[in-house]
Design a protein around this motif. Sequence first.
Motif, mmCIF file in Angstrom:
data_model
loop_
_atom_site.group_PDB
_atom_site.id
_atom_site.type_symbol
_atom_site.label_atom_id
_atom_site.label_comp_id
_atom_site.label_asym_id
_atom_site.label_seq_id
_atom_site.Cartn_x
_atom_site.Cartn_y
_atom_site.Cartn_z
ATOM 1 N N ASN A 183 0.827 -1.197 0.000
ATOM 2 C CA ASN A 183 0.000 0.000 0.000
ATOM 3 C C ASN A 183 0.869 1.259 0.000
ATOM 4 N N GLY A 202 1.995 2.973 -3.164
ATOM 5 C CA GLY A 202 1.048 3.745 -3.962
ATOM 6 C C GLY A 202 0.565 3.006 -5.197
ATOM 7 N N ARG A 203 1.074 1.809 -5.404
ATOM 8 C CA ARG A 203 0.651 1.035 -6.569
ATOM 9 C C ARG A 203 -0.317 -0.050 -6.102
ATOM 10 N N GLN A 204 -1.431 -0.213 -6.810
ATOM 11 C CA GLN A 204 -2.401 -1.221 -6.409
ATOM 12 C C GLN A 204 -1.933 -2.585 -6.890
HETATM 13 C C1 LIG Z 1 -3.869 2.324 0.719
HETATM 14 O O1 LIG Z 1 -4.786 2.223 1.782
HETATM 15 C C2 LIG Z 1 -5.714 3.289 1.864
HETATM 16 C C3 LIG Z 1 -6.507 3.106 3.131
HETATM 17 O O2 LIG Z 1 -7.161 1.861 3.155
HETATM 18 C C4 LIG Z 1 -6.551 3.311 0.598
HETATM 19 O O3 LIG Z 1 -7.462 4.388 0.647
HETATM 20 C C5 LIG Z 1 -5.650 3.436 -0.618
HETATM 21 O O4 LIG Z 1 -6.411 3.358 -1.796
HETATM 22 C C6 LIG Z 1 -4.606 2.342 -0.608
HETATM 23 N N1 LIG Z 1 -3.682 2.567 -1.690
HETATM 24 C C7 LIG Z 1 -3.339 1.599 -2.536
HETATM 25 C C8 LIG Z 1 -2.363 2.007 -3.592
HETATM 26 O O5 LIG Z 1 -3.770 0.470 -2.500
#
Ligand SMILES: *[C@@H]1O[C@H](CO)[C@@H](O)[C@H](O)[C@H]1NC(C)=O
Length: 213
Positions: free
Chosen positions: A189, A192-194
């Motif tokens: 997380n 920043g990359r999903q």
């Molecule tokens: C990281 O976690 C936050 C909180 O759950 C979420 O809003 C965000 O989209 C996540 N970012 C990624 C890149 O998965």
Amino acid sequence: MRARRQYSAWLPLGATVPLVCGLHNSIYYERPPMGWRSWNVFNADVTQELMQSVMDAAVRQRIGLDGQSISLAELGYVNIGLDDGWQACNAGVRGSFHDATGKPLINTERFPDLRRMTAYGHDKGLRVGFYANNCICGEVGPTGSDDPDAILEHYVEDVRMIVDYGFDGVKVDACGQYLDMRLWARLLNETGRQVLLENCHWGMQLRLPVKAS
Ligand SMILES: *[C@@H]1O[C@H](CO)[C@@H](O)[C@H](O)[C@H]1NC(C)=O
């Protein structure tokens, strides 16, 4: 020559942790991710070339039941995942495949350019998965060590590699000590990359403590 059951493993991926993921198109995981992973067909005999040939197969037009042509990717089988076999066995510290800083070492004879492999899939609208906490030749880096810094560094470097190389998911297997899915999820997380995170622990729990932060 033994005939290969080349593309016989097009199944929904099992044991997955569904996360919202939609980097390369707007499909979200409203249902279990669908796709293919290399283990059941190729075992340890997997190469970049074979992975790319599977990506070709995923987008190849075939004749569907209704007589119209369609590809497996158009049916939703868009996750193409590498399994065990990418690592440079015994090339790292203490007979492992991670160097002293925790960086994973790749078998470049089999995988000359993993970045090119993920780009190859992305060009076809596919998502490409990686594989961690390996079983072949084991995760013997700091395994058995209770040095939390060394353990954390190993997670950090694996995550850095997943993201740097453009992977869209990772299957975390159960053979080493890197079993902390919450830590994997947090580190991914923070990049920043999903990235789709798949838990393949066969019911095993985390065995060793990891530094909290
Ligand atoms: C990281 O976690 C936050 C909180 O759950 C979420 O809003 C965000 O989209 C996540 N970012 C990624 C890149 O998965």
